[in-house]
Scaffold this motif. Structure first.
Motif, PDB file in Angstrom:
ATOM      1  N   GLU A 132      17.167  -3.896  -4.587  1.00 20.06           N
ATOM      2  CA  GLU A 132      17.234  -4.651  -3.334  1.00 20.06           C
ATOM      3  C   GLU A 132      18.551  -4.376  -2.599  1.00 20.06           C
ATOM      4  O   GLU A 132      18.565  -4.175  -1.381  1.00 20.06           O
ATOM      5  N   VAL A 133      19.653  -4.334  -3.347  1.00 17.81           N
ATOM      6  CA  VAL A 133      20.951  -4.012  -2.749  1.00 17.81           C
ATOM      7  C   VAL A 133      20.934  -2.604  -2.162  1.00 17.81           C
ATOM      8  O   VAL A 133      21.412  -2.363  -1.048  1.00 17.81           O
ATOM      9  N   SER A 134      20.359  -1.653  -2.894  1.00 18.99           N
ATOM     10  CA  SER A 134      20.263  -0.266  -2.420  1.00 18.99           C
ATOM     11  C   SER A 134      19.412  -0.177  -1.158  1.00 18.99           C
ATOM     12  O   SER A 134      19.745   0.552  -0.227  1.00 18.99           O
ATOM     13  N   LYS A 135      18.323  -0.931  -1.153  1.00 17.10           N
ATOM     14  CA  LYS A 135      17.426  -0.914   0.021  1.00 17.10           C
ATOM     15  C   LYS A 135      18.144  -1.443   1.260  1.00 17.10           C
ATOM     16  O   LYS A 135      18.059  -0.855   2.340  1.00 17.10           O
ATOM     17  N   GLN A 136      18.878  -2.519   1.115  1.00 21.40           N
ATOM     18  CA  GLN A 136      19.601  -3.104   2.245  1.00 21.40           C
ATOM     19  C   GLN A 136      20.669  -2.144   2.768  1.00 21.40           C
ATOM     20  O   GLN A 136      20.854  -2.000   3.976  1.00 21.40           O
ATOM     21  N   ARG A 137      21.348  -1.469   1.827  1.00 23.14           N
ATOM     22  CA  ARG A 137      22.369  -0.501   2.231  1.00 23.14           C
ATOM     23  C   ARG A 137      21.746   0.662   2.997  1.00 23.14           C
ATOM     24  O   ARG A 137      22.268   1.093   4.037  1.00 23.14           O
ATOM     25  N   LEU A 138      20.618   1.165   2.506  1.00 17.69           N
ATOM     26  CA  LEU A 138      19.928   2.268   3.173  1.00 17.69           C
ATOM     27  C   LEU A 138      19.459   1.866   4.571  1.00 17.69           C
ATOM     28  O   LEU A 138      19.564   2.639   5.525  1.00 17.69           O
ATOM     29  N   GLU A 139      18.948   0.653   4.698  1.00 13.87           N
ATOM     30  CA  GLU A 139      18.471   0.175   5.997  1.00 13.87           C
ATOM     31  C   GLU A 139      19.621   0.063   6.997  1.00 13.87           C
ATOM     32  O   GLU A 139      19.451   0.372   8.186  1.00 13.87           O
ATOM     33  N   GLU A 140      20.789  -0.360   6.528  1.00 16.05           N
ATOM     34  CA  GLU A 140      21.971  -0.428   7.399  1.00 16.05           C
ATOM     35  C   GLU A 140      22.404   0.970   7.835  1.00 16.05           C
ATOM     36  O   GLU A 140      22.758   1.189   9.003  1.00 16.05           O
ATOM     37  N   GLU A 141      22.369   1.915   6.909  1.00 18.18           N
ATOM     38  CA  GLU A 141      22.749   3.300   7.228  1.00 18.18           C
ATOM     39  C   GLU A 141      21.776   3.910   8.234  1.00 18.18           C
ATOM     40  O   GLU A 141      22.181   4.656   9.132  1.00 18.18           O
ATOM     41  N   ILE A 142      20.493   3.595   8.090  1.00 13.76           N
ATOM     42  CA  ILE A 142      19.476   4.092   9.028  1.00 13.76           C
ATOM     43  C   ILE A 142      19.754   3.558  10.435  1.00 13.76           C
ATOM     44  O   ILE A 142      19.700   4.300  11.415  1.00 13.76           O
ATOM     45  N   LYS A 143      20.084   2.270  10.529  1.00 17.21           N
ATOM     46  CA  LYS A 143      20.380   1.659  11.835  1.00 17.21           C
ATOM     47  C   LYS A 143      21.589   2.322  12.487  1.00 17.21           C
ATOM     48  O   LYS A 143      21.596   2.586  13.689  1.00 17.21           O
ATOM     49  N   GLU A 158      20.699  16.788  12.487  1.00 13.70           N
ATOM     50  CA  GLU A 158      21.163  16.442  11.138  1.00 13.70           C
ATOM     51  C   GLU A 158      20.907  14.967  10.847  1.00 13.70           C
ATOM     52  O   GLU A 158      20.462  14.604   9.749  1.00 13.70           O
ATOM     53  N   ASN A 159      21.183  14.115  11.839  1.00 12.66           N
ATOM     54  CA  ASN A 159      20.946  12.673  11.670  1.00 12.66           C
ATOM     55  C   ASN A 159      19.467  12.367  11.457  1.00 12.66           C
ATOM     56  O   ASN A 159      19.113  11.494  10.656  1.00 12.66           O
ATOM     57  N   GLU A 160      18.616  13.066  12.184  1.00 16.25           N
ATOM     58  CA  GLU A 160      17.166  12.846  12.043  1.00 16.25           C
ATOM     59  C   GLU A 160      16.702  13.186  10.630  1.00 16.25           C
ATOM     60  O   GLU A 160      15.847  12.502  10.059  1.00 16.25           O
ATOM     61  N   GLN A 161      17.271  14.257  10.062  1.00 12.83           N
ATOM     62  CA  GLN A 161      16.920  14.641   8.694  1.00 12.83           C
ATOM     63  C   GLN A 161      17.406  13.591   7.688  1.00 12.83           C
ATOM     64  O   GLN A 161      16.687  13.231   6.753  1.00 12.83           O
ATOM     65  N   LEU A 162      18.619  13.075   7.922  1.00 14.06           N
ATOM     66  CA  LEU A 162      19.166  12.037   7.046  1.00 14.06           C
ATOM     67  C   LEU A 162      18.331  10.760   7.120  1.00 14.06           C
ATOM     68  O   LEU A 162      18.064  10.115   6.102  1.00 14.06           O
ATOM     69  N   ILE A 163      17.916  10.407   8.342  1.00 10.98           N
ATOM     70  CA  ILE A 163      17.096   9.206   8.536  1.00 10.98           C
ATOM     71  C   ILE A 163      15.782   9.347   7.773  1.00 10.98           C
ATOM     72  O   ILE A 163      15.340   8.421   7.088  1.00 10.98           O
ATOM     73  N   ALA A 164      15.163  10.519   7.894  1.00  8.70           N
ATOM     74  CA  ALA A 164      13.887  10.762   7.205  1.00  8.70           C
ATOM     75  C   ALA A 164      14.050  10.625   5.688  1.00  8.70           C
ATOM     76  O   ALA A 164      13.201  10.020   5.015  1.00  8.70           O
TER      77      ALA A 164
END
Length: 244
Positions: free
Chosen positions: A56-67, A216-222
Motif C-alpha cells: 500500500e505504501v509503495s502504491k501511494q508512492r508510485l501514484e504520487e510519482e505518476i502525478k 521519457e516521462n511517458e515511458q516512466l508513467i507507463a
C-alpha cells in the motif's frame, strides 16, 4: 521447532507472535500444545499483513510519482503550444502575402526607412547582404519569393544569425509596424514573419530536449502504472485469501 521448545517450563522467546500465543494459552489454561499447522497459518497471516501494508505504501508512492510526471508533461505541452503558435504566426504572415504589393515594393528606388529596416532583417534570415538591392533581387519573382519564405528552414538557423536578428529587431522596434500598414501590406507580412521566426529561434533550442523529456516521462508513467496494477492485483489476492 521454536513452538515445541516453548512447551518446556520457564522457556521464553523474543518472537512477539509466539509470545502472544504462549500468553493466551496460559490464560486459557490450555494443556496440550497448539497445532503447528494452526501456528504456521497465523504466522503467514502476520507476514501477509505486513506485505499488504508495504504494498500500500509503495502504491501511494508510485501514484504520487505518476502525478508529478504528468504535471511535468503538462508544463512541457504548454511550452510546445507556444512553439506551435510562433510557427503558425510565421506561416499565417507569409500566406497573407500577395503578388501586387510585392511588385509595388520592387518599384521603390529608395524605400522608406521603416520598410528598409524590415527587409534588412529578412536579409539576415536569408544570409544575404543587408541592402535594398539584395531585397529587390529576392523579390524579382514574387511567386518564388513567397515559396522561399514558406519553405524557410527555421530549424537550422545559426546562433550567430539569431543573435544578430534579435538585436536588429530590438534596435529598430520591428514589433511596432503601425506606420508600415499605411505604406505596404507585403512589408507588414514580412515584418510579422521575421518577428515570428525570431521568437521561434529563441525557444527552439529547448524544443528537442523537451520532446525527449516528454517521451521519457511517458515511458516512466507507463511502467509505474503497470507497477500499480500489479500491486492492486496482489492486494485483491490478499483480501480474497483472508476472506476465505
Amino acid at each position: 521447532l521454536e513452538w515445541k521448545n516453548m512447551n518446556s517450563p520457564n522457556n521464553k522467546t523474543n518472537n512477539p507472535v509466539l509470545g502472544f500465543l504462549v500468553k493466551r494459552r496460559k490464560q486459557a489454561q490450555v494443556v496440550r500444545p497448539l497445532n503447528p499447522k494452526i501456528l504456521a497459518n497465523l504466522l503467514m497471516r502476520v507476514i501477509k499483513r505486513e506485505e499488504f501494508e508495504t504494498l500500500e505504501v509503495s502504491k501511494q508512492r508510485l501514484e504520487e510519482e505518476i502525478k508529478e510526471l504528468e504535471q511535468i508533461n503538462a508544463d512541457i505541452d504548454n511550452k510546445l503550444n507556444d512553439v506551435n503558435a510562433t510557427i503558425q504566426a510565421a506561416d499565417k504572415a507569409i500566406q497573407s502575402l500577395t503578388k501586387e504589393p510585392i511588385v509595388e515594393l520592387t518599384c521603390f528606388v529608395k524605400p522608406p526607412e521603416a520598410i528598409l529596416n524590415i527587409f534588412n532583417a529578412l536579409m539576415i534570415l536569408l544570409n544575404r547582404k543587408q541592402n535594398w538591392k539584395s531585397a529587390q533581387k529576392a523579390m524579382t519573382n514574387p511567386t518564388k519569393f513567397i515559396i522561399l519564405l514558406l519553405n524557410y528552414d527555421k530549424d537550422n538557423m545559426s546562433e550567430e544569425m539569431l543573435n544578430k536578428l534579435d538585436k536588429w529587431i530590438e534596435k529598430h522596434n520591428l514589433t511596432d509596424i503601425e506606420n508600415v500598414k499605411k505604406i505596404n501590406s507585403a512589408a507588414v507580412c514580412i515584418a510579422e514573419f521575421v518577428v515570428a521566426i525570431n521568437n521561434y529561434g529563441k525557444i527552439a533550442a529547448e524544443f528537442k530536449p523537451m520532446l525527449a523529456r516528454k517521451k521519457e516521462n511517458e515511458q516512466l508513467i507507463a511502467q509505474k502504472v503497470e507497477d500499480v496494477q500489479r500491486i492492486l492485483q496482489a492486494q485483491q489476492e490478499f483480501n480474497a485469501t483472508n476472506q476465505s
